[in-house]
Structures are given as C-alpha cells and as structure tokens.
Motif scaffolding. Structure first.
Motif, PDB file in Angstrom:
ATOM      1  N   LEU A  24      -4.464  -0.325   1.142  1.00 48.96           N
ATOM      2  CA  LEU A  24      -4.659   1.115   1.334  1.00 48.96           C
ATOM      3  C   LEU A  24      -4.188   1.901   0.125  1.00 48.96           C
ATOM      4  CD1 LEU A  24      -3.284   1.207   4.960  1.00 48.96           C
ATOM      5  CD2 LEU A  24      -5.654   1.609   4.321  1.00 48.96           C
ATOM      6  N   LYS A  25      -4.836   3.035  -0.129  1.00 48.98           N
ATOM      7  CA  LYS A  25      -4.430   3.965  -1.184  1.00 48.98           C
ATOM      8  C   LYS A  25      -3.979   5.257  -0.513  1.00 48.98           C
ATOM      9  CE  LYS A  25      -6.746   2.067  -5.028  1.00 48.98           C
ATOM     10  NZ  LYS A  25      -5.827   1.042  -5.316  1.00 48.98           N
ATOM     11  N   VAL A  62       2.516   2.883   9.625  1.00 50.46           N
ATOM     12  CA  VAL A  62       3.180   3.837   8.745  1.00 50.46           C
ATOM     13  C   VAL A  62       4.647   3.878   9.182  1.00 50.46           C
ATOM     14  CG1 VAL A  62       3.280   6.222   7.954  1.00 50.46           C
ATOM     15  CG2 VAL A  62       1.060   5.188   8.508  1.00 50.46           C
ATOM     16  N   VAL A  63       5.523   3.364   8.347  1.00 50.95           N
ATOM     17  CA  VAL A  63       6.940   3.294   8.685  1.00 50.95           C
ATOM     18  C   VAL A  63       7.652   4.580   8.290  1.00 50.95           C
ATOM     19  CG1 VAL A  63       9.106   2.040   8.262  1.00 50.95           C
ATOM     20  CG2 VAL A  63       6.951   0.788   8.462  1.00 50.95           C
ATOM     21  N   ARG A  64       7.414   5.057   7.044  1.00 47.99           N
ATOM     22  CA  ARG A  64       8.111   6.245   6.560  1.00 47.99           C
ATOM     23  C   ARG A  64       7.260   6.949   5.514  1.00 47.99           C
ATOM     24  NH1 ARG A  64      13.227   6.794   2.922  1.00 47.99           N
ATOM     25  NH2 ARG A  64      12.312   4.910   2.074  1.00 47.99           N
ATOM     26  N   ILE A  65       7.269   8.262   5.560  1.00 44.72           N
ATOM     27  CA  ILE A  65       6.544   9.083   4.587  1.00 44.72           C
ATOM     28  C   ILE A  65       7.568   9.817   3.729  1.00 44.72           C
ATOM     29  CG2 ILE A  65       4.955  11.016   4.275  1.00 44.72           C
ATOM     30  CD1 ILE A  65       3.793  10.302   7.066  1.00 44.72           C
ATOM     31  N   THR A  66       7.437   9.686   2.411  1.00 45.80           N
ATOM     32  CA  THR A  66       8.282  10.435   1.480  1.00 45.80           C
ATOM     33  C   THR A  66       7.364  11.304   0.614  1.00 45.80           C
ATOM     34  OG1 THR A  66       8.255   8.881  -0.383  1.00 45.80           O
ATOM     35  CG2 THR A  66       9.851   8.441   1.377  1.00 45.80           C
ATOM     36  N   PRO A  67       7.912  12.211  -0.183  1.00 53.52           N
ATOM     37  CA  PRO A  67       7.051  13.051  -1.032  1.00 53.52           C
ATOM     38  C   PRO A  67       6.256  12.283  -2.093  1.00 53.52           C
ATOM     39  CG  PRO A  67       9.211  14.052  -0.773  1.00 53.52           C
ATOM     40  CD  PRO A  67       9.298  12.668  -0.190  1.00 53.52           C
ATOM     41  N   THR A  68       6.683  11.065  -2.446  1.00 52.78           N
ATOM     42  CA  THR A  68       6.009  10.334  -3.520  1.00 52.78           C
ATOM     43  C   THR A  68       5.373   9.013  -3.099  1.00 52.78           C
ATOM     44  OG1 THR A  68       8.090   9.276  -4.127  1.00 52.78           O
ATOM     45  CG2 THR A  68       7.500  11.317  -5.298  1.00 52.78           C
ATOM     46  N   SER A  69       5.672   8.557  -1.873  1.00 48.95           N
ATOM     47  CA  SER A  69       5.111   7.272  -1.433  1.00 48.95           C
ATOM     48  C   SER A  69       5.133   7.186   0.082  1.00 48.95           C
ATOM     49  CB  SER A  69       5.900   6.099  -2.029  1.00 48.95           C
ATOM     50  OG  SER A  69       7.209   6.056  -1.503  1.00 48.95           O
ATOM     51  N   VAL A  70       4.503   6.137   0.582  1.00 46.88           N
ATOM     52  CA  VAL A  70       4.529   5.853   2.015  1.00 46.88           C
ATOM     53  C   VAL A  70       4.930   4.394   2.186  1.00 46.88           C
ATOM     54  CG1 VAL A  70       2.053   5.343   2.089  1.00 46.88           C
ATOM     55  CG2 VAL A  70       3.236   5.939   4.184  1.00 46.88           C
ATOM     56  N   GLU A  71       5.820   4.151   3.129  1.00 49.52           N
ATOM     57  CA  GLU A  71       6.269   2.801   3.416  1.00 49.52           C
ATOM     58  C   GLU A  71       5.435   2.268   4.570  1.00 49.52           C
ATOM     59  OE1 GLU A  71      10.451   0.591   4.620  1.00 49.52           O
ATOM     60  OE2 GLU A  71      10.499   2.630   3.828  1.00 49.52           O
ATOM     61  N   GLY A  79       5.042  -9.261   7.481  1.00 48.03           N
ATOM     62  CA  GLY A  79       5.812  -9.339   6.248  1.00 48.03           C
ATOM     63  C   GLY A  79       6.732  -8.142   6.103  1.00 48.03           C
ATOM     64  N   PRO A  80       7.465  -8.092   4.998  1.00 41.61           N
ATOM     65  CA  PRO A  80       8.353  -6.952   4.765  1.00 41.61           C
ATOM     66  C   PRO A  80       7.541  -5.683   4.513  1.00 41.61           C
ATOM     67  CG  PRO A  80       8.220  -8.310   2.806  1.00 41.61           C
ATOM     68  CD  PRO A  80       7.462  -9.031   3.898  1.00 41.61           C
ATOM     69  N   THR A  81       8.206  -4.544   4.624  1.00 43.40           N
ATOM     70  CA  THR A  81       7.499  -3.294   4.359  1.00 43.40           C
ATOM     71  C   THR A  81       7.148  -3.214   2.872  1.00 43.40           C
ATOM     72  OG1 THR A  81       9.588  -2.107   4.014  1.00 43.40           O
ATOM     73  CG2 THR A  81       8.651  -2.045   6.236  1.00 43.40           C
ATOM     74  N   GLN A  82       6.098  -2.458   2.583  1.00 39.90           N
ATOM     75  CA  GLN A  82       5.653  -2.256   1.209  1.00 39.90           C
ATOM     76  C   GLN A  82       5.505  -0.768   0.960  1.00 39.90           C
ATOM     77  OE1 GLN A  82       2.248  -4.673   0.047  1.00 39.90           O
ATOM     78  NE2 GLN A  82       2.691  -6.099   1.698  1.00 39.90           N
ATOM     79  N   ASN A  83       5.871  -0.333  -0.251  1.00 35.73           N
ATOM     80  CA  ASN A  83       5.697   1.064  -0.620  1.00 35.73           C
ATOM     81  C   ASN A  83       4.369   1.248  -1.335  1.00 35.73           C
ATOM     82  OD1 ASN A  83       8.044   2.355   0.328  1.00 35.73           O
ATOM     83  ND2 ASN A  83       9.222   1.437  -1.319  1.00 35.73           N
ATOM     84  N   ILE A  84       3.630   2.248  -0.923  1.00 34.94           N
ATOM     85  CA  ILE A  84       2.368   2.591  -1.573  1.00 34.94           C
ATOM     86  C   ILE A  84       2.585   3.963  -2.221  1.00 34.94           C
ATOM     87  CG2 ILE A  84      -0.084   3.071  -1.243  1.00 34.94           C
ATOM     88  CD1 ILE A  84       0.056   1.277   1.253  1.00 34.94           C
ATOM     89  N   PRO A  85       2.497   4.046  -3.561  1.00 35.15           N
ATOM     90  CA  PRO A  85       2.758   5.316  -4.223  1.00 35.15           C
ATOM     91  C   PRO A  85       1.627   6.318  -4.010  1.00 35.15           C
ATOM     92  CG  PRO A  85       2.053   3.672  -5.820  1.00 35.15           C
ATOM     93  CD  PRO A  85       2.181   2.968  -4.492  1.00 35.15           C
ATOM     94  N   LEU A  86       1.971   7.602  -4.107  1.00 34.24           N
ATOM     95  CA  LEU A  86       1.000   8.677  -4.038  1.00 34.24           C
ATOM     96  C   LEU A  86       0.081   8.564  -5.255  1.00 34.24           C
ATOM     97  CD1 LEU A  86      -0.075  11.360  -2.863  1.00 34.24           C
ATOM     98  CD2 LEU A  86       1.697  12.512  -4.161  1.00 34.24           C
ATOM     99  N   THR A  87      -1.221   8.478  -5.033  1.00 33.31           N
ATOM    100  CA  THR A  87      -2.201   8.350  -6.105  1.00 33.31           C
ATOM    101  C   THR A  87      -2.678   9.741  -6.500  1.00 33.31           C
ATOM    102  OG1 THR A  87      -2.927   6.245  -5.215  1.00 33.31           O
ATOM    103  CG2 THR A  87      -4.404   7.314  -6.757  1.00 33.31           C
ATOM    104  N   GLN A  88      -2.605  10.063  -7.766  1.00 36.30           N
ATOM    105  CA  GLN A  88      -3.060  11.365  -8.257  1.00 36.30           C
ATOM    106  C   GLN A  88      -4.540  11.302  -8.616  1.00 36.30           C
ATOM    107  OE1 GLN A  88      -1.096  14.097  -8.280  1.00 36.30           O
ATOM    108  NE2 GLN A  88       0.512  12.833  -7.418  1.00 36.30           N
ATOM    109  N   GLY A  89      -5.262  12.335  -8.260  1.00 36.12           N
ATOM    110  CA  GLY A  89      -6.679  12.438  -8.618  1.00 36.12           C
ATOM    111  C   GLY A  89      -7.489  11.640  -7.725  1.00 36.12           C
TER     112      GLY A  89
END
Length: 89
Positions: A24-25, A62-71, A79-89
C-alpha cells in the motif's frame, strides 16, 4: 574425528525470513471536524480510506496514524508492524 571448535565456528542460527513489504501507498489524510483522522491508501488503481483499527483490502490493519507515516500490520502473515511513509505528489 571432527574438531568441535571448528563445527561451532561454521554453524549459524538461521534468521527468520523478512516479511514481504506491505504494497500500500499512503498519500493523504481525510479529516472532518469532530471525527477520528482517516487516511487515503492506494493499491494499484484501488483507493482505500481507513482509520486506526480498521482493516484495508481484507488483509492490512491500520495500527497507528502519525503526521508522516502510517503503521500497518499484515493480518495474514502475522508479521511485525511496518511503517509506510507519507508519499508526496
């Protein structure tokens, strides 16, 4: 006879395989006054809107939402949680 020191030096404990990256993006937020924050996620041409604790594409939580990524966590592979960074554009 085998030298026990030599055997100990050559044996390595196998490491656990790394989980496949979540495909996911994360590309934005959807927020309304007085409601929990939601995010936009894309998988190919599909777009999902989800909040914390919700399941996306019947597989990813969706485990956690932060201003720059989503866990996220893959509920199928557990598996363990993974962070997906906020994609610009």
């Amino acid at each position: 006879m085998t030298d026990p020191n030599k055997v100990a030096d050559t044996y390595h404990t196998p490491s656990a395989p790394q989980p496949a990256p979540i495909p996911l993006k994360f590309f934005g937020f959807a927020s309304s006054a007085g409601e929990p924050k939601k995010i936009f996620l894309a998988l190919g041409q599909d777009v999902f809107v989800a909040g914390e604790g919700e399941i996306v594409d019947r597989r990813y939580k969706v485990v956690r939402i932060t201003p720059t990524s989503v866990e996220m966590q893959d509920m199928v592979s557990s598996g363990p949680t993974q962070n997906i960074p906020l994609t610009q554009g």
